[in-house]
Design an enzyme around this catalytic site. Structure first.
Site, PDB file in Angstrom:
ATOM      1  N   ASN A 207       0.839  -1.200   0.000  1.00 21.64           N
ATOM      2  CA  ASN A 207       0.000   0.000   0.000  1.00 21.64           C
ATOM      3  C   ASN A 207       0.875   1.251   0.000  1.00 21.64           C
ATOM      4  O   ASN A 207       2.099   1.150  -0.002  1.00 21.64           O
ATOM      5  CB  ASN A 207      -0.959  -0.014   1.196  1.00 21.64           C
ATOM      6  CG  ASN A 207      -0.202  -0.064   2.504  1.00 21.64           C
ATOM      7  OD1 ASN A 207       0.554   0.843   2.835  1.00 21.64           O
ATOM      8  ND2 ASN A 207      -0.381  -1.154   3.237  1.00 21.64           N
ATOM      9  N   ASP A 276      -4.311  -6.106   4.989  1.00 24.72           N
ATOM     10  CA  ASP A 276      -5.406  -6.845   5.609  1.00 24.72           C
ATOM     11  C   ASP A 276      -5.533  -8.261   5.047  1.00 24.72           C
ATOM     12  O   ASP A 276      -6.134  -9.124   5.660  1.00 24.72           O
ATOM     13  CB  ASP A 276      -6.725  -6.096   5.418  1.00 24.72           C
ATOM     14  CG  ASP A 276      -6.758  -4.830   6.259  1.00 24.72           C
ATOM     15  OD1 ASP A 276      -6.267  -4.888   7.402  1.00 24.72           O
ATOM     16  OD2 ASP A 276      -7.242  -3.792   5.770  1.00 24.72           O
ATOM     17  N   LYS A 286       8.158 -18.334  -9.612  1.00 27.55           N
ATOM     18  CA  LYS A 286       7.439 -17.229 -10.239  1.00 27.55           C
ATOM     19  C   LYS A 286       6.247 -17.775 -11.044  1.00 27.55           C
ATOM     20  O   LYS A 286       6.402 -18.739 -11.796  1.00 27.55           O
ATOM     21  CB  LYS A 286       8.400 -16.475 -11.157  1.00 27.55           C
ATOM     22  CG  LYS A 286       7.808 -15.232 -11.756  1.00 27.55           C
ATOM     23  CD  LYS A 286       8.789 -14.558 -12.685  1.00 27.55           C
ATOM     24  CE  LYS A 286       8.052 -13.546 -13.534  1.00 27.55           C
ATOM     25  NZ  LYS A 286       8.838 -13.059 -14.650  1.00 27.55           N
ATOM     26  N   PHE A 320      -4.078   3.461  14.808  1.00 29.28           N
ATOM     27  CA  PHE A 320      -4.314   4.473  13.773  1.00 29.28           C
ATOM     28  C   PHE A 320      -5.516   4.061  12.941  1.00 29.28           C
ATOM     29  O   PHE A 320      -5.748   2.870  12.725  1.00 29.28           O
ATOM     30  CB  PHE A 320      -3.079   4.615  12.864  1.00 29.28           C
ATOM     31  CG  PHE A 320      -2.124   5.668  13.350  1.00 29.28           C
ATOM     32  CD1 PHE A 320      -1.393   5.473  14.505  1.00 29.28           C
ATOM     33  CD2 PHE A 320      -1.981   6.856  12.654  1.00 29.28           C
ATOM     34  CE1 PHE A 320      -0.523   6.447  14.965  1.00 29.28           C
ATOM     35  CE2 PHE A 320      -1.108   7.842  13.101  1.00 29.28           C
ATOM     36  CZ  PHE A 320      -0.381   7.641  14.255  1.00 29.28           C
ATOM     37  N   LYS A 334     -13.130   1.926  15.939  1.00 33.90           N
ATOM     38  CA  LYS A 334     -11.893   1.156  16.107  1.00 33.90           C
ATOM     39  C   LYS A 334     -11.405   1.163  17.558  1.00 33.90           C
ATOM     40  O   LYS A 334     -10.885   0.174  18.059  1.00 33.90           O
ATOM     41  CB  LYS A 334     -10.796   1.733  15.204  1.00 33.90           C
ATOM     42  CG  LYS A 334     -10.427   0.760  14.123  1.00 33.90           C
ATOM     43  CD  LYS A 334      -9.730   1.390  12.981  1.00 33.90           C
ATOM     44  CE  LYS A 334     -10.489   1.067  11.720  1.00 33.90           C
ATOM     45  NZ  LYS A 334      -9.829   1.555  10.533  1.00 33.90           N
ATOM     46  N   LYS A 338     -11.198  -2.557  18.838  1.00 28.96           N
ATOM     47  CA  LYS A 338      -9.838  -3.087  19.033  1.00 28.96           C
ATOM     48  C   LYS A 338      -9.328  -2.810  20.446  1.00 28.96           C
ATOM     49  O   LYS A 338      -8.150  -3.026  20.739  1.00 28.96           O
ATOM     50  CB  LYS A 338      -8.891  -2.493  17.992  1.00 28.96           C
ATOM     51  CG  LYS A 338      -9.382  -2.751  16.552  1.00 28.96           C
ATOM     52  CD  LYS A 338      -8.265  -2.829  15.570  1.00 28.96           C
ATOM     53  CE  LYS A 338      -8.811  -2.992  14.157  1.00 28.96           C
ATOM     54  NZ  LYS A 338      -7.785  -3.335  13.192  1.00 28.96           N
TER      55      LYS A 338
HETATM   56  O1  C5P Z   1      -8.861  -2.033  10.946  1.00 25.08           O
HETATM   57  P1  C5P Z   1      -7.791  -1.221  10.348  1.00 25.08           P
HETATM   58  O2  C5P Z   1      -6.806  -2.019   9.594  1.00 25.08           O
HETATM   59  O3  C5P Z   1      -8.256  -0.041   9.547  1.00 25.08           O
HETATM   60  O4  C5P Z   1      -7.078  -0.570  11.646  1.00 25.08           O
HETATM   61  C1  C5P Z   1      -5.948   0.170  11.546  1.00 25.08           C
HETATM   62  C2  C5P Z   1      -5.108  -0.059  12.766  1.00 25.08           C
HETATM   63  O5  C5P Z   1      -4.959  -1.455  12.975  1.00 25.08           O
HETATM   64  C3  C5P Z   1      -3.707   0.490  12.619  1.00 25.08           C
HETATM   65  O6  C5P Z   1      -3.292   0.906  13.898  1.00 25.08           O
HETATM   66  C4  C5P Z   1      -2.926  -0.714  12.122  1.00 25.08           C
HETATM   67  O7  C5P Z   1      -1.558  -0.631  12.451  1.00 25.08           O
HETATM   68  C5  C5P Z   1      -3.618  -1.865  12.848  1.00 25.08           C
HETATM   69  N1  C5P Z   1      -3.626  -3.139  12.113  1.00 25.08           N
HETATM   70  C6  C5P Z   1      -2.941  -4.230  12.612  1.00 25.08           C
HETATM   71  N2  C5P Z   1      -2.970  -5.426  11.961  1.00 25.08           N
HETATM   72  C7  C5P Z   1      -3.680  -5.583  10.830  1.00 25.08           C
HETATM   73  C8  C5P Z   1      -4.395  -4.496  10.310  1.00 25.08           C
HETATM   74  C9  C5P Z   1      -4.353  -3.285  10.968  1.00 25.08           C
HETATM   75  O8  C5P Z   1      -2.291  -4.092  13.644  1.00 25.08           O
HETATM   76  N3  C5P Z   1      -3.673  -6.751  10.230  1.00 25.08           N
END
Ligand code: C5P
Length: 403
Positions: A207, A276, A286, A320, A334, A338
């Protein structure tokens, strides 16, 4: 009061140099140890004897430094704050570009403490694009700027450019002093940057995260005295001074590194843009190009933040939320889902803020009080504001625990 500090007061060559004598007196009166450094140009305006009499210390000038073989490195190491007042346009340019052709500019490069700059110059010089660009560089570096005031200038013009009042500069030094070591004894674990999720040995999904916000947080925490462990995805940034960097590539690697270092951490900040989804089983070879359409079946990556939220021990957890819409609501969601102590929300995509940029504009959401909107500023300045709020959270939590 942060207690007595060892202050280096650097005087640049401008007419406002005479006001620094008053500043030196104020700092002495506040009980600080003041070592004055003067540039050659400053000596044209005020004699070193004035400062020597006020501080009870021999003034470091270019000539004195050379004759006495004064080590700029040891002078830099012995002091906590370098206050440059007045900083001329020329001096700001030299500092911004790292030129080191005299005692003060060499000392500046060797200095690792808090740098405070109080500019003073003619209004046109101050407003010149070159000076403003240099100012921006110095702000991004995390230096504290005491903005010049507006008023009558020695050149006869009126406008911004006048050195801030000595009282205001002395106050800024006090404030910077309070902040300078307020994370001492603390271990901060920060994740930054994107992750790369391989599709085969040569391709990956990633990303637009540049890692700049996480690196700015790491720099701010280290400057304020913390031990900083920075777990970083692949980025093109120099590691901040005094920070332990652990490079990782994938979300799974990042999770392993976070869990390994978690026991040491009192504050955990998840600034990384973790992918994600990933390919759970990456082919060894490859993947060949075919004419046919391919589709990818991706599995979710481990959500590191959510896992930390479930563990939730003594550490403060900051997440974040990079969103393209409904920022405050998403950040609040969030925070709950979380189990974070604070979520830093920022709008990304479409605008010139967020990913890849040097500036940011964020909203801080916690369980206490209203959301705090931080207006557009450099990521480094935002990083310091985030730590100010984290420390407030820590204080309220200790108070609630009766500690
Ligand atoms: O749910 P989302 O991915 O938008 O949340 C963002 C937050 O979750 C950020 O703090 C990011 O570092 C953390 N995150 C994580 N592991 C993932 C996805 C996001 O720790 N697999």
């Amino acid at each position: 009061m942060p207690g007595p500090m060892k202050v280096l007061l650097a005087v640049g060559g401008g007419i406002a140099a005479y006001k620094s004598a008053e500043l030196a007196r104020l700092l002495m009166q506040q009980g600080h140890e003041v070592q004055v450094v003067m540039t050659a140009a400053a000596e044209e305006f005020v004699r070193p004897l004035t400062f020597a009499a006020l501080t009870g210390r021999k003034v470091l000038t270019n000539i004195f430094a050379i004759e006495a073989a004064i080590e700029h490195i040891s002078v830099a190491q012995e002091h906590e704050i370098l206050a440059i007042a007045p900083a001329t346009a020329d001096l700001m340019a030299k500092l911004a570009h790292g030129m080191a052709d005299d005692f003060l500019t060499t000392l500046y490069l060797a200095f690792t403490g808090t740098v405070m700059i109080a500019p003073a110059m003619n209004v046109n010089m101050w407003q010149h694009a070159a000076t403003q660009a240099n100012l921006e560089t110095l702000v991004k570096r995390g230096h504290v700027i005491v903005e010049p005031g507006s008023g009558y200038l020695a050149c006869g013009m009126t406008g911004p450019g006048r050195l801030a009042d000595p009282e205001a500069i002395a106050e800024a030094i006090e404030r910077a002093g309070k902040k300078r070591r307020d994370l001492e004894g603390e271990t901060v674990l920060i994740t930054a940057g994107p992750t790369q999720e391989p599709l085969d040995p040569v391709r990956y999904i990633s990303n637009r995260s540049s890692g700049k916000m996480g690196y700015a947080l790491a720099d701010a925490a280290a400057t304020r005295g913390a031990r900083v462990i920075l777990i970083s995805g692949p980025v093109h940034l120099a590691p901040p001074r005094g920070v332990e960097v652990i490079p990782v590539r994938t979300a799974v690697e990042m999770r392993t590194a976070v869990m390994e270092h978690l026991p040491a951490a009192g504050i955990v900040i998840k600034a990384a843009a973790v992918a994600d989804f990933h390919l759970a089983k990456v082919p060894d070879q490859k993947v060949k190009k075919t004419a046919a359409r391919v589709s990818l079946e991706l599995d979710p990556t481990p959500d590191i933040l959510a896992e930390l939220g479930r563990k939730k021990g003594d550490f403060l957890l900051i997440g974040f939320a990079a969103e393209t819409q409904n920022l405050a609501q998403e950040a609040r969601r969030k925070l709950e889902s979380k189990n974070c102590d604070m979520v830093v929300g920022n709008l990304v995509g479409g605008s010139d803020l967020g990913f890849e940029t040097d500036d940011n504009e964020v909203v801080l959401i916690s369980r206490q009080g209203d959301p705090i909107a931080l207006p557009r500023a450099s990521k480094r300045a935002i990083a310091d504001r985030i730590f100010d709020e984290i420390l407030k959270l820590r204080l309220t939590r200790h108070a609630a625990d009766g500690r």
